[in-house]
Design a protein around this motif. Structure first.
Motif, PDB file in Angstrom:
ATOM      1  N   MET A   1      25.863  70.311  46.222  1.00  0.00           N
ATOM      2  CA  MET A   1      26.828  69.627  47.099  1.00  0.00           C
ATOM      3  C   MET A   1      27.213  70.556  48.239  1.00  0.00           C
ATOM      4  SD  MET A   1      30.504  67.969  46.066  1.00  0.00           S
ATOM      5  CE  MET A   1      31.533  67.196  47.286  1.00  0.00           C
ATOM      6  N   ALA A   2      27.187  70.034  49.443  1.00  0.00           N
ATOM      7  CA  ALA A   2      27.507  70.851  50.612  1.00  0.00           C
ATOM      8  C   ALA A   2      28.980  71.239  50.601  1.00  0.00           C
ATOM      9  CB  ALA A   2      27.167  70.086  51.886  1.00  0.00           C
ATOM     10  N   GLY A   3      29.249  72.400  51.181  1.00  0.00           N
ATOM     11  CA  GLY A   3      30.623  72.846  51.281  1.00  0.00           C
ATOM     12  C   GLY A   3      31.384  72.081  52.350  1.00  0.00           C
ATOM     13  N   SER A   4      32.664  72.364  52.460  1.00  0.00           N
ATOM     14  CA  SER A   4      33.503  71.697  53.445  1.00  0.00           C
ATOM     15  C   SER A   4      33.038  72.028  54.860  1.00  0.00           C
ATOM     16  CB  SER A   4      34.956  72.138  53.289  1.00  0.00           C
ATOM     17  OG  SER A   4      35.720  71.724  54.399  1.00  0.00           O
ATOM     18  N   PRO A   5      32.944  71.025  55.735  1.00  0.00           N
ATOM     19  CA  PRO A   5      32.535  71.311  57.108  1.00  0.00           C
ATOM     20  C   PRO A   5      33.593  72.093  57.885  1.00  0.00           C
ATOM     21  CG  PRO A   5      33.211  69.024  56.903  1.00  0.00           C
ATOM     22  CD  PRO A   5      33.168  69.588  55.510  1.00  0.00           C
ATOM     23  N   PHE A   6      34.785  72.209  57.309  1.00  0.00           N
ATOM     24  CA  PHE A   6      35.866  72.920  57.983  1.00  0.00           C
ATOM     25  C   PHE A   6      36.241  74.223  57.281  1.00  0.00           C
ATOM     26  CE2 PHE A   6      36.758  68.300  58.742  1.00  0.00           C
ATOM     27  CZ  PHE A   6      36.289  68.293  60.058  1.00  0.00           C
ATOM     28  N   ALA A   7      35.333  74.744  56.467  1.00  0.00           N
ATOM     29  CA  ALA A   7      35.621  75.986  55.755  1.00  0.00           C
ATOM     30  C   ALA A   7      35.857  77.141  56.711  1.00  0.00           C
ATOM     31  CB  ALA A   7      34.472  76.315  54.809  1.00  0.00           C
ATOM     32  N   TRP A   8      35.229  77.095  57.872  1.00  0.00           N
ATOM     33  CA  TRP A   8      35.402  78.170  58.857  1.00  0.00           C
ATOM     34  C   TRP A   8      36.843  78.282  59.323  1.00  0.00           C
ATOM     35  CZ3 TRP A   8      37.174  76.572  63.601  1.00  0.00           C
ATOM     36  CH2 TRP A   8      37.042  75.204  63.897  1.00  0.00           C
TER      37      TRP A   8
END
Length: 378
Positions: A1-8
């Motif tokens: 599962m891909a991580g959050s697109p806003f993890a940055w």
């Protein structure tokens, strides 16, 4: 599962915390016990009964909102009246009111810097002017702060249409731009001059008519001025002032005018009332300048490093962002609200307390402010 697109975002937040640069909202109550040296209410009009009553009356007559863009349903007779009186007061041929000073700056810069043109921008300009330069289709060249010779050097390398963009009073340190010298440089090369008088209107010039009026540039065919109605006028909104054909061009080309909802009638009514009050009480402008001068002299006498004010802003240097934050917090604890400017809000990387003089401050309040600021330094 891909991580959050806003993890940055979380990593950026951690970086801000480590650098002591986290910003937080602090909603103020309707009636604050703090002595205010943080707002831009230079003439003390935001709560003046004439201004608040005019805002309420305008809302009752014209409605709570403008209901649409200025070119559809958002222009009222009240907006037109404000534009006429504002242009006449400041000495310009025409004026156009926007929903904010930020929108006015974006409009002026983008609409007057088409593809192939040159924009010469002072390194100390406000973020709204910087964003206007970024959005403009012309090429932007940033020059050294308040340096007309640097402007001449850049203009001399470009033969296409050009505009020079500058604050009249810079919002961080409160120093004034060399407007007459900038105008001379522009005229040597046939360039236009666009100046943001947000911190000059109501404070500088005859009865607060602004820095261009004081310098003899108001009404010139090659000068365009932007102002905000949210500082000295104690309201909200902004305006561009200049030759009628320039204002007509903005009506047809400025995206922040064409596509934005018009200024709320309450704000237009409040601004018009403030303008008329200032006409009757021009001494408010001189009082704001005198308060700033007194603050500066008293604080420097206490051994603090403060920049000599050219209008109503007094900048007091701090040794670090952390010290500036502590200093401002200690002032607040002692009953005094002051501004705290830190990177990246300050282009020179120097943290400081930013104090704003108000025409309605008493000598006793000034005494208190100086005592608190001096005692809170550590």
């Amino acid at each position: 599962m891909a991580g959050s697109p806003f993890a940055w975002i979380d990593e950026q937040a951690r970086t801000r915390r480590r650098a002591g640069l986290v910003r937080t909202l602090r909603p103020r109550p309707a009636q604050s016990p703090l002595l205010d040296l943080a707002s831009n209410d230079y003439l003390g009009l935001a709560r003046h009964p004439e201004i608040t009553e005019a805002a309420a009356h305008a809302a009752q007559v014209w409605g709570g909102g403008a209901t649409g863009s200025r070119l559809v349903t958002g222009s009222t007779e009240l907006h037109a009246e404000l534009e006429r009186e504002l242009a006449e007061f400041c000495g310009f041929e025409s004026a156009l009111v926007f929903s904010s000073g930020y929108a006015a700056n974006l409009a002026a810069v983008t609409a007057l810097a088409p593809h192939g043109s040159l924009v010469v921008s002072d390194a100390g300009n406000h973020a709204s002017l910087i964003d206007g330069c970024r959005l403009a289709r012309g090429t932007t060249q940033v020059v050294a702060h308040a340096d007309p010779d640097a402007v001449r050097k850049v203009l001399g390398t470009h033969s296409a249409p050009a505009v020079v963009v500058s604050d009249t009073v810079f919002s961080v340190d409160g120093d004034a731009a060399p407007l007459a010298e900038l105008a001379d440089a522009c005229r040597e090369f046939g360039a236009g001059l666009v100046v943001d008088d947000a911190h000059g209107l109501g404070v500088l010039g005859d009865g607060g008519r602004g820095a261009p009026h004081a310098t003899g540039l108001a009404g010139a065919a090659d000068v365009v001025t932007t102002v905000t109605l949210s500082k000295s006028f104690g309201s909200q909104g902004g305006a561009v002032l200049g030759p009628a054909h320039v204002i007509d061009h903005l009506v047809n080309a400025a995206r922040t005018f064409i596509f934005d909802t018009g200024l709320a009638p309450a704000a237009a009514g409040a601004a018009l009332a403030a303008l008329r009050l200032l006409r009757r009480e021009p001494e408010r402008a001189a009082r704001a300048r005198a308060v700033a001068t007194t603050l500066h002299s008293r604080l420097t006498a206490e051994g603090l490093e403060a920049v000599r004010p050219d209008a109503a802003v007094v900048s007091v240097r701090a040794s670090s962002p952390e010290q500036a934050v502590r200093w401002a917090a200690d002032c607040r604890e002692a009953g005094l609200a002051v501004g705290c400017f830190r990177p990246p809000s300050v282009p020179d990387g120097i943290s400081r307390l930013r104090l704003t003089a108000r025409a309605d401050l008493t000598d006793g309040q000034l005494d208190h402010a100086v005592r608190v600021i001096s005692a809170a330094r550590r």
